[in-house]
Design an enzyme around this catalytic site. Structure first.
Site, PDB file in Angstrom:
ATOM      1  N   CYS A 141      56.537  -3.804 -45.421  1.00  0.00           N
ATOM      2  CA  CYS A 141      57.025  -2.495 -45.890  1.00  0.00           C
ATOM      3  C   CYS A 141      58.229  -1.990 -45.087  1.00  0.00           C
ATOM      4  O   CYS A 141      59.205  -1.493 -45.662  1.00  0.00           O
ATOM      5  CB  CYS A 141      55.890  -1.474 -45.847  1.00  0.00           C
ATOM      6  SG  CYS A 141      54.910  -1.549 -44.343  1.00  0.00           S
ATOM      7  N   HIS A 253      57.232   5.804 -44.455  1.00  0.00           N
ATOM      8  CA  HIS A 253      57.711   5.265 -43.175  1.00  0.00           C
ATOM      9  C   HIS A 253      59.126   5.779 -42.911  1.00  0.00           C
ATOM     10  O   HIS A 253      59.949   5.864 -43.839  1.00  0.00           O
ATOM     11  CB  HIS A 253      57.815   3.731 -43.228  1.00  0.00           C
ATOM     12  CG  HIS A 253      56.496   3.005 -43.201  1.00  0.00           C
ATOM     13  ND1 HIS A 253      55.277   3.621 -43.059  1.00  0.00           N
ATOM     14  CD2 HIS A 253      56.227   1.661 -43.263  1.00  0.00           C
ATOM     15  CE1 HIS A 253      54.316   2.709 -43.063  1.00  0.00           C
ATOM     16  NE2 HIS A 253      54.872   1.510 -43.190  1.00  0.00           N
TER      17      HIS A 253
END
Ligand code: A2P
Length: 344
Positions: A141, A253
């Site tokens: 990710c 994130h």
């Protein structure tokens, strides 16, 4: 460039299996397949024997989760896997041998030189490798959102070095991790004690500079993944170093990325390149105190970039602040975008 189509056109749609359909990423894969109107003729949700027999919903209909171990993949066109590396190592080849294309979200196959590691906006051409072995790896990710931001800059002036520090949401570690942050936060606010389970330390009201296990050289596996995967995807021997950190955020994130180029590059040029880049949204207005944050990026598809500025300490170097929904672009959306290329 992509050559002939991977899967033949099917008027009624494709047989799609989601492996790990009960998990955080699997559930989002189902949502995104529905949102993007992926032509699904038949959906097969799979998980472990623990949740076999339970129901999940897709496009307003209930489907019974089947046990992956017992499942015969014959007739499946595309399988989206997000059930951990061990599960992928055992079962992805079984699906591929049955003629199905596997898009695997685990780290099991990413660094295998014969396996395509793909971010559609960056290296869709790498999918050609999948015609033989039919397994395609979805990158980590944190790598995905970083390379989407780096690619348009690297195309303009090759990158020499990247220094990245991440601020990663707990959802990247799965549903138990999401529950752990919620539970610890509630307990501590109610004068209770926080039970540590998924993470190596308490995550509520804390910051943990460790994601995955440590290796002999002092880097963690997550850091090693970011380094190796960036080099593989950008097909360039860029010097990359990373510090990956878990923060008490549920979704989204964030990354502080310092980039040094092999030739002239400045913040203004980078801003205009990023403004035109596929999959990127620039939010960068210091006068209005405007910059990307996970609270706003969560639930969205783009990679958001802000705080673009010249690095005053080093020539041809800039700073970027890169934010994305780790479960969507960082996992489920990227996998569905790959599946879309397979049928286009
Ligand atoms: P299950 O619900 O049966 O445990 P998350 O990352 O959110 O924890 O989700 C992990 C997903 O991977 C879940 O759907 C989980 O299913 C699935 N999974 C874990 N181990 C296996 C396995 N050995 N075989 C099939 N699915 C698995």
């Amino acid at each position: 460039m992509i050559g002939d189509r991977f899967l033949p056109e099917k008027e009624k749609g494709y047989v799609v299996a989601v492996v790990g359909a009960t998990g955080a990423v699997g559930q989002t894969m189902l949502e995104i397949l529905a949102e993007r109107k992926f032509p699904v003729a038949k959906l097969i949700p799979l998980a472990s024997s623990r949740s076999a027999g339970s129901a999940i919903s897709f496009k307003g209909r209930e489907y019974i989760v089947q046990d992956l171990e017992q499942f015969d993949p014959a007739g499946v066109d595309i399988a989206l896997f997000s059930a951990g590396g061990g599960t992928s190592l055992t079962h992805a080849p079984r699906f591929a041998e049955a003629g199905c294309y596997v898009v695997d979200n685990s780290s099991a196959w990413r660094m295998d030189p014969s396996i395509a590691l793909v971010v559609p906006e960056v290296n869709a051409h790498a999918l050609e490798m999948a015609r033989q072995n039919r397994i395609i790896a979805n990158p980590n990710c944190s790598t995905i959102q970083m390379v989407v931001a780096l690619k348009p800059l690297h195309d303009a002036v090759p990158i020499q070095r990247v220094v990245v520090s991440t601020y990663q949401a707990v959802s990247g570690a799965g549903t138990r991790a999401i529950e752990e942050l919620a539970k610890q936060t509630a307990c501590l606010l109610n004068a209770g004690s926080a039970e540590v389970g998924v993470f190596p330390a308490r995550i509520a009201f804390n910051v943990i500079p460790q994601i995955d296990v440590f290796m002999a050289d002092g880097y963690t596996k997550e850091e090693r993944k970011m380094i190796d995967e960036t080099i593989k995807i950008l097909e360039s021997d860029i010097a990359v170093t990373a510090t990956t950190v878990r923060v008490p955020v549920f979704y989204g994130h964030s990354e502080s990325v310092n980039v040094t180029f092999t030739g002239p590059m400045d913040a203004a040029t980078a801003r205009s390149l990023l403004a035109d880049a596929d999959g990127v949204c620039v939010v960068d207005d210091p006068t209005a105190e405007d910059y990307p944050m996970p609270s706003e990026a969560a639930g969205s598809d783009p990679v958001w970039v802000g705080r673009i500025r010249d690095d005053a300490s080093c020539p041809n170097s800039i700073h970027l602040w890169v934010v994305a929904d780790n479960i969507r672009k960082g996992a489920a959306l990227n996998a569905v975008q790959i599946a879309e290329i397979l049928i286009s």
